[in-house]
Design a protein around this motif. Structure first.
Motif, PDB file in Angstrom:
ATOM      1  N   LEU A  33       0.860  -1.187   0.000  1.00 23.05           N
ATOM      2  CA  LEU A  33       0.000   0.000   0.000  1.00 23.05           C
ATOM      3  C   LEU A  33       0.891   1.229   0.000  1.00 23.05           C
ATOM      4  N   LYS A  34       0.692   2.082  -0.984  1.00 25.68           N
ATOM      5  CA  LYS A  34       1.512   3.289  -1.118  1.00 25.68           C
ATOM      6  C   LYS A  34       0.663   4.525  -0.904  1.00 25.68           C
ATOM      7  N   PRO A  35       1.294   5.671  -0.625  1.00 26.39           N
ATOM      8  CA  PRO A  35       0.536   6.909  -0.441  1.00 26.39           C
ATOM      9  C   PRO A  35      -0.422   7.158  -1.603  1.00 26.39           C
ATOM     10  N   ASP A  36      -1.648   7.526  -1.245  1.00 26.23           N
ATOM     11  CA  ASP A  36      -2.736   7.849  -2.178  1.00 26.23           C
ATOM     12  C   ASP A  36      -3.378   6.617  -2.806  1.00 26.23           C
ATOM     13  N   ASP A  37      -2.937   5.390  -2.456  1.00 26.64           N
ATOM     14  CA  ASP A  37      -3.658   4.192  -2.878  1.00 26.64           C
ATOM     15  C   ASP A  37      -5.033   4.176  -2.234  1.00 26.64           C
ATOM     16  N   LYS A  38      -6.030   3.758  -2.992  1.00 28.49           N
ATOM     17  CA  LYS A  38      -7.403   3.697  -2.475  1.00 28.49           C
ATOM     18  C   LYS A  38      -7.665   2.338  -1.832  1.00 28.49           C
ATOM     19  N   LEU A  39      -8.254   2.380  -0.641  1.00 29.92           N
ATOM     20  CA  LEU A  39      -8.622   1.150   0.058  1.00 29.92           C
ATOM     21  C   LEU A  39      -9.961   0.642  -0.474  1.00 29.92           C
ATOM     22  N   PRO A  40     -10.226  -0.651  -0.381  1.00 25.76           N
ATOM     23  CA  PRO A  40     -11.530  -1.176  -0.819  1.00 25.76           C
ATOM     24  C   PRO A  40     -12.663  -0.546  -0.014  1.00 25.76           C
ATOM     25  N   PRO A  41     -13.840  -0.392  -0.602  1.00 30.15           N
ATOM     26  CA  PRO A  41     -14.988   0.085   0.168  1.00 30.15           C
ATOM     27  C   PRO A  41     -15.241  -0.826   1.369  1.00 30.15           C
ATOM     28  N   VAL A  42     -15.881  -0.266   2.371  1.00 24.69           N
ATOM     29  CA  VAL A  42     -16.086  -1.001   3.622  1.00 24.69           C
ATOM     30  C   VAL A  42     -16.785  -2.330   3.387  1.00 24.69           C
ATOM     31  N   ARG A  43     -17.906  -2.302   2.650  1.00 24.32           N
ATOM     32  CA  ARG A  43     -18.671  -3.537   2.466  1.00 24.32           C
ATOM     33  C   ARG A  43     -17.891  -4.568   1.640  1.00 24.32           C
ATOM     34  N   GLU A  44     -17.125  -4.094   0.659  1.00 28.19           N
ATOM     35  CA  GLU A  44     -16.350  -5.016  -0.172  1.00 28.19           C
ATOM     36  C   GLU A  44     -15.273  -5.709   0.654  1.00 28.19           C
ATOM     37  N   LEU A  45     -14.552  -4.930   1.495  1.00 28.77           N
ATOM     38  CA  LEU A  45     -13.510  -5.536   2.315  1.00 28.77           C
ATOM     39  C   LEU A  45     -14.114  -6.457   3.366  1.00 28.77           C
ATOM     40  N   ALA A  46     -15.268  -6.077   3.901  1.00 27.42           N
ATOM     41  CA  ALA A  46     -15.931  -6.928   4.887  1.00 27.42           C
ATOM     42  C   ALA A  46     -16.317  -8.271   4.269  1.00 27.42           C
ATOM     43  N   TRP A  47     -16.842  -8.234   3.031  1.00 26.00           N
ATOM     44  CA  TRP A  47     -17.226  -9.495   2.358  1.00 26.00           C
ATOM     45  C   TRP A  47     -15.993 -10.349   2.089  1.00 26.00           C
ATOM     46  N   THR A  48     -14.889  -9.705   1.659  1.00 23.85           N
ATOM     47  CA  THR A  48     -13.657 -10.442   1.354  1.00 23.85           C
ATOM     48  C   THR A  48     -13.115 -11.145   2.589  1.00 23.85           C
ATOM     49  N   GLY A  67      -4.066   9.425  11.316  1.00 21.96           N
ATOM     50  CA  GLY A  67      -3.385  10.023  10.171  1.00 21.96           C
ATOM     51  C   GLY A  67      -2.781   9.030   9.198  1.00 21.96           C
ATOM     52  N   THR A  68      -2.980   7.730   9.444  1.00 17.03           N
ATOM     53  CA  THR A  68      -2.448   6.722   8.523  1.00 17.03           C
ATOM     54  C   THR A  68      -3.259   6.687   7.226  1.00 17.03           C
ATOM     55  N   LEU A  69      -4.568   6.836   7.353  1.00 14.19           N
ATOM     56  CA  LEU A  69      -5.467   6.896   6.202  1.00 14.19           C
ATOM     57  C   LEU A  69      -6.115   8.271   6.137  1.00 14.19           C
ATOM     58  N   LYS A  70      -6.698   8.583   4.999  1.00 13.70           N
ATOM     59  CA  LYS A  70      -7.470   9.817   4.852  1.00 13.70           C
ATOM     60  C   LYS A  70      -8.766   9.488   4.135  1.00 13.70           C
ATOM     61  N   ALA A  71      -9.858  10.059   4.608  1.00 19.98           N
ATOM     62  CA  ALA A  71     -11.174   9.820   4.018  1.00 19.98           C
ATOM     63  C   ALA A  71     -11.606  11.052   3.240  1.00 19.98           C
ATOM     64  N   GLU A  72     -12.056  10.850   2.028  1.00 22.31           N
ATOM     65  CA  GLU A  72     -12.522  11.947   1.186  1.00 22.31           C
ATOM     66  C   GLU A  72     -13.973  11.699   0.819  1.00 22.31           C
ATOM     67  N   VAL A  73     -14.822  12.646   1.171  1.00 25.76           N
ATOM     68  CA  VAL A  73     -16.259  12.493   0.964  1.00 25.76           C
ATOM     69  C   VAL A  73     -16.544  12.256  -0.523  1.00 25.76           C
ATOM     70  N   GLY A  74     -17.305  11.185  -0.804  1.00 24.52           N
ATOM     71  CA  GLY A  74     -17.702  10.883  -2.180  1.00 24.52           C
ATOM     72  C   GLY A  74     -16.663  10.131  -2.981  1.00 24.52           C
ATOM     73  N   ARG A  75     -15.443   9.996  -2.457  1.00 22.69           N
ATOM     74  CA  ARG A  75     -14.378   9.339  -3.209  1.00 22.69           C
ATOM     75  C   ARG A  75     -13.905   8.043  -2.557  1.00 22.69           C
ATOM     76  N   GLY A  76     -13.865   8.003  -1.230  1.00 25.36           N
ATOM     77  CA  GLY A  76     -13.433   6.797  -0.560  1.00 25.36           C
ATOM     78  C   GLY A  76     -12.330   7.046   0.447  1.00 25.36           C
ATOM     79  N   THR A  77     -11.635   5.983   0.815  1.00 28.02           N
ATOM     80  CA  THR A  77     -10.577   6.037   1.824  1.00 28.02           C
ATOM     81  C   THR A  77      -9.243   5.717   1.155  1.00 28.02           C
ATOM     82  N   PHE A  78      -8.230   6.532   1.459  1.00 24.51           N
ATOM     83  CA  PHE A  78      -6.938   6.425   0.799  1.00 24.51           C
ATOM     84  C   PHE A  78      -5.816   6.343   1.840  1.00 24.51           C
ATOM     85  N   VAL A  79      -4.677   5.821   1.413  1.00 19.54           N
ATOM     86  CA  VAL A  79      -3.479   5.850   2.256  1.00 19.54           C
ATOM     87  C   VAL A  79      -2.970   7.285   2.293  1.00 19.54           C
ATOM     88  N   ALA A  80      -2.783   7.814   3.494  1.00 20.10           N
ATOM     89  CA  ALA A  80      -2.333   9.193   3.635  1.00 20.10           C
ATOM     90  C   ALA A  80      -0.843   9.295   3.326  1.00 20.10           C
TER      91      ALA A  80
END
Length: 471
Positions: A33-48, A67-80
């Motif tokens: 996981l590198k800076p600005d990589d997008k994490l899977p959506p919550v439900r997708e990761l939960a199912w996995t 501060g490890t991750l950053k959340a952006e409204v409408g876009r998702g969760t990313f590595v900070a």
């Protein structure tokens, strides 16, 4: 964009959300996981992973808050990206300056009103960090202070307080304030109730206790003390007589005598306070070394309040302090601060966080203590023939005057020969009798030669008291 990161949970006895947190951290550490990589959506990761969405959401929240991750409204969760709050990749290297280097010009007039820290390199660190904050302020410069913008500073205070016996303590328990005096005000504002509350102080006490109490229209009641601090019987009698709500005390380094309250005495005081439901405000601003006994917050976690600052160890100029409420009452103190001034300025929080986390800060504070100790030893060598109380790790001395001198007259005579000191009268209530004593703060901002000359002038005065005493 998504990521090819494949989460893997390690089975164990801990909660599943913590396993998710560890898995993401491991992915970042290993480069998957590198800076600005997008994490899977919550439900997708939960199912996995075969777990509930709430478990994944909790893990994401923990990592976002730190501060490890950053959340952006409408876009998702990313590595900070790496936090700019840390000191730059190329650490600032500052030579720690031994105190002897500060011996510049000789000065005749020397103020011993308040401790003056030596310059051992912390000034250069502060200036360089100020430039770094100005160039790239981590919290920005266009927003009101917030709990989030001060989080790094609160974590830095936690690191600064490591080893202090305060009991269970987390980042949320820290309330930032404008120096120790402001911390005392915030605590008393949080605690005092009624139209005319009463607070108790030692019969010789830091004047700031009285000033805050007077501002809050509270009665101030002095309590008798001995060489170990407050006398328990006198404390209990004062509580009963005045229905006191708060005890303000400095058990680790008593101001102005430099005394210390041992554990057994503190336990007696805590027991009485618990019996009569009295809160205890502990001022620890003058401690420069390690604690010699548990704080009242540890001895009486339900009623022990604590305040300190960096004024006596790094610099008083930033007016950066911190107050800590009893266990479970942090929201009361935080609310008082936010309602009073919203929060410390974000550039100040950024600077203070970087300063307290600086890799050389421990060496700088240790050199500051060594420098103060040099001045203390010099004063003891010159004035040790008189009734002098001192400690190597305390930046002031308490001198009981010999027969023939009263405090006011001695202070006037000292000022006439270029030395400013504080009379015992400044440390007692207005209608109380003061002992014939003075407090001399260590001024390590002047050369040791100048300081020694000031001590010699005081010794000359002590050796030759006036024949008549002014009343």
């Amino acid at each position: 964009m998504g990521t090819i990161w494949q989460p893997e949970l390690v089975s164990g006895q801990g909660p599943k959300y913590q396993a998710v947190v560890s898995s993401i951290r491991r992915g970042i550490d290993e480069g998957a996981l590198k800076p600005d990589d997008k994490l899977p959506p919550v439900r997708e990761l939960a199912w996995t992973l075969g777990i509930t969405p709430g478990t994944v959401a909790r893990a994401y929240t923990i990592l976002t808050d730190e501060g490890t991750l950053k959340a952006e409204v409408g876009r998702g969760t990313f590595v900070a990206p790496p936090s700019p709050m840390r000191v730059s990749d190329e650490p600032i290297e500052i030579d720690v300056i031994p105190h002897a280097v500060c011996e510049d010009e000789d000065r005749y007039a020397v103020s011993l009103f308040s401790p003056h820290l030596p310059c051992v390199g912390q000034d250069k660190v502060i200036c360089q960090l100020m430039a770094q904050v100005a160039k790239e302020p981590p919290s920005g410069v266009m927003h009101y202070p917030s709990r989030d913008s001060a989080r790094a500073a609160r974590r830095a205070v936690l690191r600064w307080l490591e080893g202090t016996p305060l009991g269970p303590l987390g980042e949320k328990d820290i309330t930032l304030c404008h120096g120790g005096q402001n911390g005392i005000l915030l605590i008393l504002q949080s605690v005092l109730q009624g139209r005319k509350p009463a607070i108790l102080i030692e019969e010789l006490a830091y004047p700031g206790f009285r000033r805050v109490a007077e501002m809050l229209r509270a009665d101030v009641v002095p309590v008798a003390m001995d060489e170990d601090g407050l006398i328990p019987e006198a404390f209990e009698a004062a509580v009963k007589a005045h229905d006191a709500q708060v005890l303000c005390t400095s058990p680790e380094v008593h101001n102005p005598t430099g005394g210390f309250t041992p554990v057994a005495r503190r336990e007696q005081i805590a027991k009485i306070a618990r019996r009569h439901d009295v809160q205890i405000l502990e001022d620890d601003c003058y401690r420069m070394g390690v604690n010699r006994a548990p704080t009242y917050r540890m001895l009486a976690p339900e009623r022990g309040w604590y305040v300190s600052s960096i004024a006596k160890t790094i610099t008083p100029s930033l007016r950066f302090g911190f107050a800590i409420a009893p266990e479970g009452k942090w929201s009361i103190l935080r609310r008082t601060a936010e309602h009073s001034f919203f929060g410390l300025a974000t550039p100040l929080c950024d600077l203070s966080a970087m300063l307290l986390m600086h890799p050389q800060i421990d060496d700088l504070t240790q050199e500051t203590r060594r420098a103060f100790n040099t001045y203390v030893q010099s004063a003891v060598n010159i004035l040790g023939g008189y009734d002098l109380s001192w400690r190597e790790d305390v930046p002031f001395l308490w001198l009981r005057l010999p027969m023939g001198w009263r405090a006011g007259a001695f202070c006037q005579a000292a000022e006439a020969v270029g030395v400013q000191i504080r009379s015992a009268e400044e440390f007692v209530c207005r209608d109380a009798r003061a002992p014939h004593a003075v407090r001399m703060a260590i001024n390590a901002g002047v050369s040791l030669k100048s300081f020694d000359a000031a001590m010699l002038r005081l010794r000359d005065l002590l050796d030759g008291p006036p024949e008549q005493i002014s009343v």
